[in-house]
Design a protein around this motif. Structure first.
Motif, short mmCIF file in Angstrom:
data_model
loop_
_atom_site.label_atom_id
_atom_site.label_comp_id
_atom_site.label_asym_id
_atom_site.label_seq_id
_atom_site.Cartn_x
_atom_site.Cartn_y
_atom_site.Cartn_z
N THR A 107 0.83 -1.21 0.00
CA THR A 107 0.00 0.00 0.00
C THR A 107 0.86 1.25 0.00
O THR A 107 0.63 2.20 -0.77
N ARG A 137 -6.81 -2.44 -5.80
CA ARG A 137 -6.32 -1.74 -4.62
C ARG A 137 -6.17 -0.25 -4.90
O ARG A 137 -6.49 0.58 -4.06
N ARG A 140 -9.47 1.31 -4.66
CA ARG A 140 -9.94 1.40 -3.28
C ARG A 140 -9.24 2.54 -2.54
O ARG A 140 -9.84 3.19 -1.67
#
Length: 459
Positions: A107, A137, A140
């Motif tokens: 991340t 991801r 998101r």
């Protein structure tokens, strides 16, 4: 067909043995030898393709002839990440970042590459997730990076070919344990594959001035998986720390050839990814409505950053013949030494008491400047009397009962004053020459003087 010859390699240090033994002969670790196939030597393995050619021999120069210049850096757009890196990334530098599964390594790197893609050519090589998973991801996290290039690949030769074609300035490989080379027959993640792939990627980065960021797995003990040589060949080693059940993450530098080590970056995990925490001291201080016994605030130094951390102690009658000594976030052997010093020089006996010490917020304190805070917290818990409001302390305690100075004492005091602390008990050698506005400083030389000064303040 001839049977393939095997050998046993240590996953910790890379030591090679002809037969399996329970203990490694190199690093003396137990149960670390794994069976691997002996690779047949190939001629000119490092010059099979142009991008794998060895670097040209550099001329021999005297040290006086070499010009020392500052290494230019470029930021990632994440202030806390840049702090840990020493100010930003370096062209041609190789960074290794490790941490527990799910801690937030991918991340953080995806967010950093998204920021860098606006000003530089970047490439994200995913060996553990498909392109669709990485894109999901990014959606998101609300990452907007149309120029970010992504490749889902684990073969080293194809990765190097893509780098030669696209010529990116920053490459992230997630993770190095999934990459394999066709030049070796062993499986991905083996000692030989990790060592070879890391060496090839490092060579590529140094020759072409490409910044390479490698993501590494960790063992169940928390150390980086693979041979120890992996940490030696890279320029920077970062570790992600923190409980996956908590929203806070710590990124710590353990090696940095281009900056200071032991720097600390503090992040908070949100639904939009990792966010830097501008005032990390607030994370490590409990919000008590009233003063409580056994709680003492200290100022620790993490690299160039002073942090205020609350140290809690609980002292209780022990029902066992041998009283327990438990320390979380601080060194347990040092706790036993401090209890002996308190008994010998201050008359505080805890031989029939269970003593529990905890550093609030999950932070790990490694410096000895926490000694005085630990003893004052223990003394407060034994008397069941809170320490004075607004008190902050730091100082190392010696075996003779003396209180030794801590480095960067003025910076610690200024940080405490900025957060509203009005009373400081510090070593006499750290006493400021000029008064700090809004703060009363109590310098002490010995542990018995510290307890006597504390009684005078309470009275």
């Amino acid at each position: 067909m001839a049977k393939a010859r095997t050998q046993y390699s240590c996953t910790e240090c890379g030591h090679v043995a002809s037969r399996w033994t329970g203990q490694c002969g190199g690093c003396q670790q137990w149960n670390t030898l794994v069976e691997t196939v002996v690779e047949a030597p190939s001629a000119n393995r490092y010059s099979q393709t142009p991008h794998q050619a060895l670097a040209q021999t550099a001329p021999v120069l005297s040290l006086a002839e070499i010009e020392a210049v500052d290494v230019p850096r470029f930021g990632t757009g994440i202030d806390e990440f840049d702090r840990v890196l020493g100010g930003g990334l370096v062209a041609g530098g190789v960074v290794l970042i490790g941490g527990d599964p799910g801690i937030g390594k991918s991340t953080l790197l995806l967010q950093a590459l998204a920021n860098l893609s606006r000003i530089k050519r970047v490439l994200y090589v995913s060996g553990e997730e498909s392109g669709a998973q990485v894109a999901l991801r990014a959606r998101r996290l609300a990452v907007d990076a149309p120029e970010l290039k992504l490749q889902a690949e684990i073969q080293l030769e194809k990765i190097l070919g893509t780098v030669a074609e696209l010529k990116p300035e920053v490459v992230v490989v997630d993770s190095i344990q999934t990459v394999y080379s066709d030049a070796l027959t062993s499986a991905p993640g083996s000692v030989a594959q990790v060592r070879e792939c890391a060496a090839q990627l490092t060579r590529m980065g140094k020759q072409n001035g490409v910044t390479v960021i490698l993501v590494g797995h960790v063992t169940k003990e928390g150390a980086l998986a693979g041979p120890r040589v992996l940490e030696h060949i890279v320029d920077t080693v970062l570790y992600f720390e923190g409980d996956t059940q908590s929203s806070f993450r710590l990124v710590r530098a353990f090696k940095n050839r281009f900056g200071a080590v032991n720097e600390l970056g503090v992040f908070a995990m949100t639904d939009k990814g990792l966010k830097g925490v501008s005032n990390p001291s607030a994370l490590f201080l409990s919000q008590h409505g009233n003063q409580v016994a056994g709680s003492c605030v200290m100022v620790t130094q993490e690299g160039t950053r002073p942090l205020l951390v609350e140290v809690q102690a609980l002292v209780d009658n022990s029902p066992l013949p041998n009283a327990r000594r438990l320390s979380v976030g601080l060194e347990q052997n040092r706790l036993a030494m401090l209890l002996a010093v308190a008994h010998r020089h201050a008359g505080i006996a805890c031989f029939d008491q269970d003593v529990f010490i905890n550093a609030v917020g999950g932070v790990k304190i490694t410096e000895p400047a926490a000694d005085l805070a630990v003893l004052l917290a223990i003394h407060s818990s034994m008397r069941n009397k809170p320490l004075p409001r607004g008190l902050v302390v730091f100082g190392e305690v010696g075996l003779a009962g003396e209180i030794r100075p801590a480095p960067r004492g003025q910076e610690r005091l200024r940080e405490a004053a900025k957060l509203g602390f009005s009373l400081a008990m510090i070593p006499k050698a750290n006493a400021p020459k000029q008064a700090i506005e809004g703060m009363r400083v109590v310098p002490v030389e010995r542990i018995e003087q510290a307890f006597a000064a504390l009684r005078e303040i309470n009275d």
